[in-house]
Design a protein around this motif. Structure first.
Motif, PDB file in Angstrom:
ATOM      1  N   MET A   1       1.027  -1.182   0.024  1.00 36.05           N
ATOM      2  CA  MET A   1       0.127  -0.160  -0.156  1.00 36.05           C
ATOM      3  C   MET A   1       0.841   1.143  -0.250  1.00 36.05           C
ATOM      4  O   MET A   1       1.885   1.299   0.726  1.00 36.05           O
ATOM      5  N   LYS A   2       0.486   2.304  -0.693  1.00 40.58           N
ATOM      6  CA  LYS A   2       1.113   3.352  -0.743  1.00 40.58           C
ATOM      7  C   LYS A   2       0.259   4.668  -0.556  1.00 40.58           C
ATOM      8  O   LYS A   2      -0.902   4.851  -0.869  1.00 40.58           O
ATOM      9  N   CYS A   3       0.648   5.294   0.556  1.00 40.87           N
ATOM     10  CA  CYS A   3      -0.158   6.699   1.170  1.00 40.87           C
ATOM     11  C   CYS A   3       0.882   7.656   0.894  1.00 40.87           C
ATOM     12  O   CYS A   3       2.153   7.937   1.082  1.00 40.87           O
ATOM     13  N   THR A   4       0.010   8.967   1.022  1.00 38.81           N
ATOM     14  CA  THR A   4       0.826  10.276   1.066  1.00 38.81           C
ATOM     15  C   THR A   4       0.536  10.836   2.457  1.00 38.81           C
ATOM     16  O   THR A   4      -0.829  10.837   2.920  1.00 38.81           O
ATOM     17  N   ALA A   5       1.684  11.197   3.065  1.00 36.44           N
ATOM     18  CA  ALA A   5       1.271  11.727   4.556  1.00 36.44           C
ATOM     19  C   ALA A   5       1.646  13.334   4.599  1.00 36.44           C
ATOM     20  O   ALA A   5       2.532  13.847   3.626  1.00 36.44           O
ATOM     21  N   ILE A   6       0.753  14.025   5.335  1.00 38.74           N
ATOM     22  CA  ILE A   6       1.105  15.465   5.487  1.00 38.74           C
ATOM     23  C   ILE A   6       2.049  15.431   6.668  1.00 38.74           C
ATOM     24  O   ILE A   6       1.728  14.887   7.544  1.00 38.74           O
ATOM     25  N   VAL A   7       3.011  16.308   6.518  1.00 34.09           N
ATOM     26  CA  VAL A   7       4.084  16.394   7.644  1.00 34.09           C
ATOM     27  C   VAL A   7       4.428  17.826   7.928  1.00 34.09           C
ATOM     28  O   VAL A   7       4.222  18.515   7.160  1.00 34.09           O
ATOM     29  N   GLU A   8       4.081  18.133   9.344  1.00 35.38           N
ATOM     30  CA  GLU A   8       4.531  19.391   9.920  1.00 35.38           C
ATOM     31  C   GLU A   8       5.414  19.341  10.952  1.00 35.38           C
ATOM     32  O   GLU A   8       5.597  18.182  11.561  1.00 35.38           O
ATOM     33  N   ARG A   9       5.664  20.404  11.375  1.00 34.55           N
ATOM     34  CA  ARG A   9       6.754  20.320  12.387  1.00 34.55           C
ATOM     35  C   ARG A   9       6.076  21.378  13.503  1.00 34.55           C
ATOM     36  O   ARG A   9       5.816  22.452  13.174  1.00 34.55           O
ATOM     37  N   CYS A  10       5.884  20.792  14.621  1.00 33.58           N
ATOM     38  CA  CYS A  10       5.534  21.554  15.887  1.00 33.58           C
ATOM     39  C   CYS A  10       6.656  22.597  16.338  1.00 33.58           C
ATOM     40  O   CYS A  10       7.395  22.165  16.824  1.00 33.58           O
ATOM     41  N   LYS A  11       6.288  23.739  16.494  1.00 33.33           N
ATOM     42  CA  LYS A  11       7.173  24.820  16.907  1.00 33.33           C
ATOM     43  C   LYS A  11       7.496  24.607  18.385  1.00 33.33           C
ATOM     44  O   LYS A  11       8.522  25.011  18.957  1.00 33.33           O
ATOM     45  N   ASP A  12       6.299  24.344  19.064  1.00 34.32           N
ATOM     46  CA  ASP A  12       6.743  24.304  20.731  1.00 34.32           C
ATOM     47  C   ASP A  12       7.334  22.973  20.905  1.00 34.32           C
ATOM     48  O   ASP A  12       8.107  23.112  21.741  1.00 34.32           O
ATOM     49  N   THR A  13       7.324  21.894  20.194  1.00 33.49           N
ATOM     50  CA  THR A  13       8.149  20.494  20.744  1.00 33.49           C
ATOM     51  C   THR A  13       9.055  20.381  19.885  1.00 33.49           C
ATOM     52  O   THR A  13       9.901  19.551  20.387  1.00 33.49           O
ATOM     53  N   GLY A  14       9.129  20.733  18.393  1.00 29.20           N
ATOM     54  CA  GLY A  14      10.137  20.342  17.565  1.00 29.20           C
ATOM     55  C   GLY A  14      10.071  19.140  17.125  1.00 29.20           C
ATOM     56  O   GLY A  14      10.731  18.763  16.066  1.00 29.20           O
ATOM     57  N   LEU A  15       8.732  18.491  17.472  1.00 30.63           N
ATOM     58  CA  LEU A  15       8.696  17.134  16.743  1.00 30.63           C
ATOM     59  C   LEU A  15       7.969  17.359  15.391  1.00 30.63           C
ATOM     60  O   LEU A  15       7.078  18.335  15.159  1.00 30.63           O
ATOM     61  N   TYR A  16       8.143  16.205  14.414  1.00 29.89           N
ATOM     62  CA  TYR A  16       7.661  16.252  13.254  1.00 29.89           C
ATOM     63  C   TYR A  16       6.095  15.566  13.629  1.00 29.89           C
ATOM     64  O   TYR A  16       6.115  14.385  14.261  1.00 29.89           O
ATOM     65  N   VAL A  17       4.985  15.921  12.885  1.00 33.63           N
ATOM     66  CA  VAL A  17       3.718  15.285  12.897  1.00 33.63           C
ATOM     67  C   VAL A  17       3.361  15.009  11.649  1.00 33.63           C
ATOM     68  O   VAL A  17       3.405  15.616  10.709  1.00 33.63           O
ATOM     69  N   GLY A  18       2.796  13.636  11.624  1.00 33.76           N
ATOM     70  CA  GLY A  18       2.500  13.388  10.215  1.00 33.76           C
ATOM     71  C   GLY A  18       0.750  12.672  10.272  1.00 33.76           C
ATOM     72  O   GLY A  18       0.700  11.943  11.443  1.00 33.76           O
ATOM     73  N   TYR A  19       0.017  12.739   9.153  1.00 33.72           N
ATOM     74  CA  TYR A  19      -0.950  11.886   9.198  1.00 33.72           C
ATOM     75  C   TYR A  19      -1.400  11.732   7.511  1.00 33.72           C
ATOM     76  O   TYR A  19      -0.975  12.547   6.778  1.00 33.72           O
ATOM     77  N   VAL A  20      -1.929  10.594   7.597  1.00 30.57           N
ATOM     78  CA  VAL A  20      -2.722  10.356   6.083  1.00 30.57           C
ATOM     79  C   VAL A  20      -3.946  10.718   5.979  1.00 30.57           C
ATOM     80  O   VAL A  20      -4.868  10.553   6.630  1.00 30.57           O
ATOM     81  N   PRO A  21      -4.115  11.726   5.013  1.00 31.94           N
ATOM     82  CA  PRO A  21      -5.703  12.557   4.968  1.00 31.94           C
ATOM     83  C   PRO A  21      -6.715  11.311   4.726  1.00 31.94           C
ATOM     84  O   PRO A  21      -6.299  10.411   3.680  1.00 31.94           O
ATOM     85  N   GLY A  22      -7.933  11.418   5.098  1.00 28.96           N
ATOM     86  CA  GLY A  22      -8.954  10.478   5.024  1.00 28.96           C
ATOM     87  C   GLY A  22      -8.889   9.224   5.560  1.00 28.96           C
ATOM     88  O   GLY A  22      -9.508   8.332   5.550  1.00 28.96           O
ATOM     89  N   PHE A  23      -7.483   8.862   6.379  1.00 24.92           N
ATOM     90  CA  PHE A  23      -7.358   7.389   6.883  1.00 24.92           C
ATOM     91  C   PHE A  23      -7.330   7.421   8.446  1.00 24.92           C
ATOM     92  O   PHE A  23      -6.381   7.875   8.959  1.00 24.92           O
ATOM     93  N   ALA A  24      -8.409   7.376   8.903  1.00 26.03           N
ATOM     94  CA  ALA A  24      -8.982   7.504  10.316  1.00 26.03           C
ATOM     95  C   ALA A  24      -7.820   6.786  11.238  1.00 26.03           C
ATOM     96  O   ALA A  24      -7.602   5.609  11.028  1.00 26.03           O
TER      97      ALA A  24
END
Length: 68
Positions: free
Chosen positions: A1-24
Motif C-alpha cells: 500500500m502506498k499512502c501520502t502523508a502530510i508532515v508538519e513540525r510543531c514549533k512548541d515541541t520540535g517534533l515532526y507530526v504526520g497524518y494520512v488524509p482520510g485514513f482515520a
C-alpha cells in the motif's frame, strides 16, 4: 500500500507530526523525519490488520495561496 502523508513540525515541541488524509487513526510523530516515517508505517500496519481501510478522501496536491 502506498499512502501520502502530510508532515508538519510543531514549533512548541520540535517534533515532526504526520497524518494520512482520510485514513482515520493514521497519524504519528517523531523527533526526525526517519523516525516519523517508521512510526507511520507501524501505525498503518496495525490499522491494516483490521482489513483494507475505507479512505474518505484522496490526496490531490498542495496549493500556495498568496494574499495581498
Amino acid at each position: 500500500m502506498k499512502c501520502t502523508a502530510i508532515v508538519e513540525r510543531c514549533k512548541d515541541t520540535g517534533l515532526y507530526v504526520g497524518y494520512v488524509p482520510g485514513f482515520a487513526g493514521a497519524h504519528s510523530q517523531g523527533e526526525t523525519l526517519d523516525e516519523l516515517n517508521r512510526n507511520l508505517k507501524e501505525v498503518i500496519a496495525m490499522l491494516l490488520e483490521d482489513g483494507d481501510p475505507h479512505l474518505d478522501t484522496e490526496f490531490v496536491g498542495i496549493q500556495e495561496i498568496v494574499t495581498p
